[in-house]
Write a protein that holds these residues in place. Sequence first.
Motif, mmCIF file in Angstrom:
data_model
loop_
_atom_site.group_PDB
_atom_site.id
_atom_site.type_symbol
_atom_site.label_atom_id
_atom_site.label_comp_id
_atom_site.label_asym_id
_atom_site.label_seq_id
_atom_site.Cartn_x
_atom_site.Cartn_y
_atom_site.Cartn_z
ATOM 1 N N ILE A 77 0.737 -1.142 -0.228
ATOM 2 C CA ILE A 77 -0.093 0.080 -0.077
ATOM 3 C C ILE A 77 0.847 1.167 -0.126
ATOM 4 C CG2 ILE A 77 -1.632 1.368 1.522
ATOM 5 C CD1 ILE A 77 -2.705 -1.246 2.126
ATOM 6 N N ALA A 78 1.980 1.155 0.748
ATOM 7 C CA ALA A 78 2.779 2.391 0.750
ATOM 8 C C ALA A 78 3.559 2.640 -0.485
ATOM 9 C CB ALA A 78 3.870 2.212 2.135
ATOM 10 N N PHE A 79 3.700 1.744 -1.267
ATOM 11 C CA PHE A 79 4.301 1.821 -2.499
ATOM 12 C C PHE A 79 3.477 2.451 -3.627
ATOM 13 C CE2 PHE A 79 5.292 0.269 -6.798
ATOM 14 C CZ PHE A 79 6.607 0.928 -7.122
ATOM 15 N N PHE A 80 2.124 1.829 -3.506
ATOM 16 C CA PHE A 80 1.307 2.458 -4.467
ATOM 17 C C PHE A 80 0.532 4.016 -4.153
ATOM 18 C CE2 PHE A 80 0.288 -2.044 -5.046
ATOM 19 C CZ PHE A 80 0.326 -1.923 -6.589
ATOM 20 N N ILE A 81 0.813 4.287 -2.641
ATOM 21 C CA ILE A 81 0.784 5.738 -2.132
ATOM 22 C C ILE A 81 1.715 6.501 -2.573
ATOM 23 C CG2 ILE A 81 0.485 7.036 -0.242
ATOM 24 C CD1 ILE A 81 -1.479 4.996 1.021
ATOM 25 N N PHE A 82 2.897 5.890 -2.461
ATOM 26 C CA PHE A 82 4.313 6.852 -3.008
ATOM 27 C C PHE A 82 4.000 7.273 -4.557
ATOM 28 C CE2 PHE A 82 8.500 6.716 -5.068
ATOM 29 C CZ PHE A 82 8.968 7.669 -4.606
ATOM 30 N N VAL A 83 3.772 6.208 -5.405
ATOM 31 C CA VAL A 83 3.403 6.525 -6.929
ATOM 32 C C VAL A 83 2.534 7.425 -6.991
ATOM 33 C CG1 VAL A 83 2.881 5.297 -9.034
ATOM 34 C CG2 VAL A 83 4.294 4.434 -7.591
ATOM 35 N N LEU A 84 1.235 7.347 -6.270
ATOM 36 C CA LEU A 84 0.145 8.458 -6.417
ATOM 37 C C LEU A 84 0.804 9.800 -5.832
ATOM 38 C CD1 LEU A 84 -2.958 6.492 -5.133
ATOM 39 C CD2 LEU A 84 -2.441 7.189 -7.283
ATOM 40 N N GLN A 85 1.373 9.899 -4.819
ATOM 41 C CA GLN A 85 1.950 11.144 -4.374
ATOM 42 C C GLN A 85 2.977 11.738 -5.259
ATOM 43 O OE1 GLN A 85 3.290 10.224 -0.349
ATOM 44 N NE2 GLN A 85 1.532 11.453 0.406
ATOM 45 N N LEU A 86 3.764 11.061 -6.133
ATOM 46 C CA LEU A 86 4.541 11.410 -7.067
ATOM 47 C C LEU A 86 3.799 12.571 -7.820
ATOM 48 C CD1 LEU A 86 6.996 8.732 -7.842
ATOM 49 C CD2 LEU A 86 7.983 10.697 -6.985
ATOM 50 N N PHE A 87 2.608 12.295 -8.373
ATOM 51 C CA PHE A 87 2.044 12.902 -9.266
ATOM 52 C C PHE A 87 1.075 13.928 -8.664
ATOM 53 C CE2 PHE A 87 2.894 8.835 -11.375
ATOM 54 C CZ PHE A 87 3.329 9.332 -12.422
ATOM 55 N N ARG A 88 0.752 13.814 -7.269
ATOM 56 C CA ARG A 88 -0.222 14.582 -6.642
ATOM 57 C C ARG A 88 0.409 15.526 -5.661
ATOM 58 N NH1 ARG A 88 -4.581 15.244 -8.946
ATOM 59 N NH2 ARG A 88 -5.771 15.834 -7.056
ATOM 60 N N LEU A 89 1.569 15.489 -5.290
ATOM 61 C CA LEU A 89 2.049 16.368 -4.345
ATOM 62 C C LEU A 89 2.662 17.508 -5.014
ATOM 63 C CD1 LEU A 89 4.111 14.440 -1.546
ATOM 64 C CD2 LEU A 89 1.947 15.352 -1.242
ATOM 65 N N LYS A 90 2.406 18.581 -4.154
ATOM 66 C CA LYS A 90 3.141 19.963 -4.733
ATOM 67 C C LYS A 90 4.525 20.066 -4.438
ATOM 68 C CE LYS A 90 -1.189 22.638 -4.075
ATOM 69 N NZ LYS A 90 -1.877 22.980 -2.623
ATOM 70 N N GLN A 91 5.374 20.801 -5.121
ATOM 71 C CA GLN A 91 6.635 20.782 -5.020
ATOM 72 C C GLN A 91 7.245 21.265 -3.757
ATOM 73 O OE1 GLN A 91 8.585 23.062 -8.222
ATOM 74 N NE2 GLN A 91 10.638 22.825 -7.389
ATOM 75 N N GLY A 92 7.998 20.548 -3.330
ATOM 76 C CA GLY A 92 8.600 20.817 -1.954
ATOM 77 C C GLY A 92 7.964 20.066 -0.772
ATOM 78 N N GLU A 93 6.818 19.562 -1.104
ATOM 79 C CA GLU A 93 5.963 18.776 0.089
ATOM 80 C C GLU A 93 6.905 17.416 0.178
ATOM 81 O OE1 GLU A 93 1.994 18.449 -0.522
ATOM 82 O OE2 GLU A 93 1.721 20.587 -0.655
ATOM 83 N N ARG A 94 6.565 16.861 1.660
ATOM 84 C CA ARG A 94 7.244 15.661 2.076
ATOM 85 C C ARG A 94 6.142 14.534 1.707
ATOM 86 N NH1 ARG A 94 12.060 16.608 4.668
ATOM 87 N NH2 ARG A 94 12.246 18.531 5.524
ATOM 88 N N PHE A 95 6.541 13.326 1.730
ATOM 89 C CA PHE A 95 5.868 12.063 1.450
ATOM 90 C C PHE A 95 5.549 11.497 2.784
ATOM 91 C CE2 PHE A 95 8.389 12.687 -2.403
ATOM 92 C CZ PHE A 95 7.499 12.107 -3.395
ATOM 93 N N VAL A 96 4.892 12.225 3.725
ATOM 94 C CA VAL A 96 4.736 11.925 4.942
ATOM 95 C C VAL A 96 3.737 10.643 5.129
ATOM 96 C CG1 VAL A 96 3.565 12.823 7.253
ATOM 97 C CG2 VAL A 96 4.848 14.152 5.672
ATOM 98 N N LEU A 97 2.697 10.549 4.413
ATOM 99 C CA LEU A 97 1.775 9.284 4.390
ATOM 100 C C LEU A 97 2.329 8.191 3.947
ATOM 101 C CD1 LEU A 97 -1.081 8.425 4.760
ATOM 102 C CD2 LEU A 97 -1.722 8.827 2.426
ATOM 103 N N THR A 98 3.209 8.170 2.966
ATOM 104 C CA THR A 98 3.860 7.286 2.558
ATOM 105 C C THR A 98 4.875 6.681 3.620
ATOM 106 O OG1 THR A 98 3.749 7.780 0.259
ATOM 107 C CG2 THR A 98 5.444 6.024 0.719
ATOM 108 N N SER A 99 5.666 7.279 4.337
ATOM 109 C CA SER A 99 6.357 7.245 5.403
ATOM 110 C C SER A 99 5.798 6.584 6.382
ATOM 111 C CB SER A 99 7.226 8.322 5.802
ATOM 112 O OG SER A 99 7.886 8.379 7.050
ATOM 113 N N ILE A 100 4.714 7.237 6.987
ATOM 114 C CA ILE A 100 3.919 6.551 8.079
ATOM 115 C C ILE A 100 3.251 5.147 7.551
ATOM 116 C CG2 ILE A 100 1.536 6.694 9.314
ATOM 117 C CD1 ILE A 100 1.877 9.983 9.238
ATOM 118 N N ILE A 101 2.765 4.823 6.480
ATOM 119 C CA ILE A 101 2.456 3.586 6.380
ATOM 120 C C ILE A 101 3.568 2.587 6.313
ATOM 121 C CG2 ILE A 101 1.418 2.052 4.477
ATOM 122 C CD1 ILE A 101 -0.622 4.543 3.987
#
Length: 167
Positions: A77-101
Amino acid sequence: MLVLLAFIIAFHITSAALLFIATIDNAWWVGDEFFADVWRICTNNTNCTVINDSFQEYSTLQAVQATMILSTILCCIAFFIFVLQLFRLKQGERFVLTSIIQLMACLCVMIAASIYTDRREDIHEKNMQFYYMTKGGSYGYSYILAWVAFACTFVSGMMYLILRKRK
């Protein structure tokens, strides 16, 4: 940046593969004539007994099974969320949700391996009719891979926490 992204993806996939192997393969406790894990016990590579509720300390093995399965699912699940966050996060934001999972997956695999480490002797002694050959055994590669997967998921989770999205 592309090399870093490829490394992170490869590291995450490696962590997931380690979790799958540690969960599925039958080598948590091994010896010359037997091998056992949290699912079954095999002697002479032919005589296998599935671990079920007739075992004493079955709830302990169920806890190991459940936390290993949960850690594998969380890692995927963390991998899929990381891939989604690659396209959805704004520049400069951290991958916190992926990290937590990913850190939750790390916690689950640590709990499973710790329970097995602590309770293995009791499980074997209380089910001697099944574990009669296991006195001379040692921890197998699946058990070791579970601890390696713990380290990998921890490092991966920390990398996601530190990592910021760049252009």
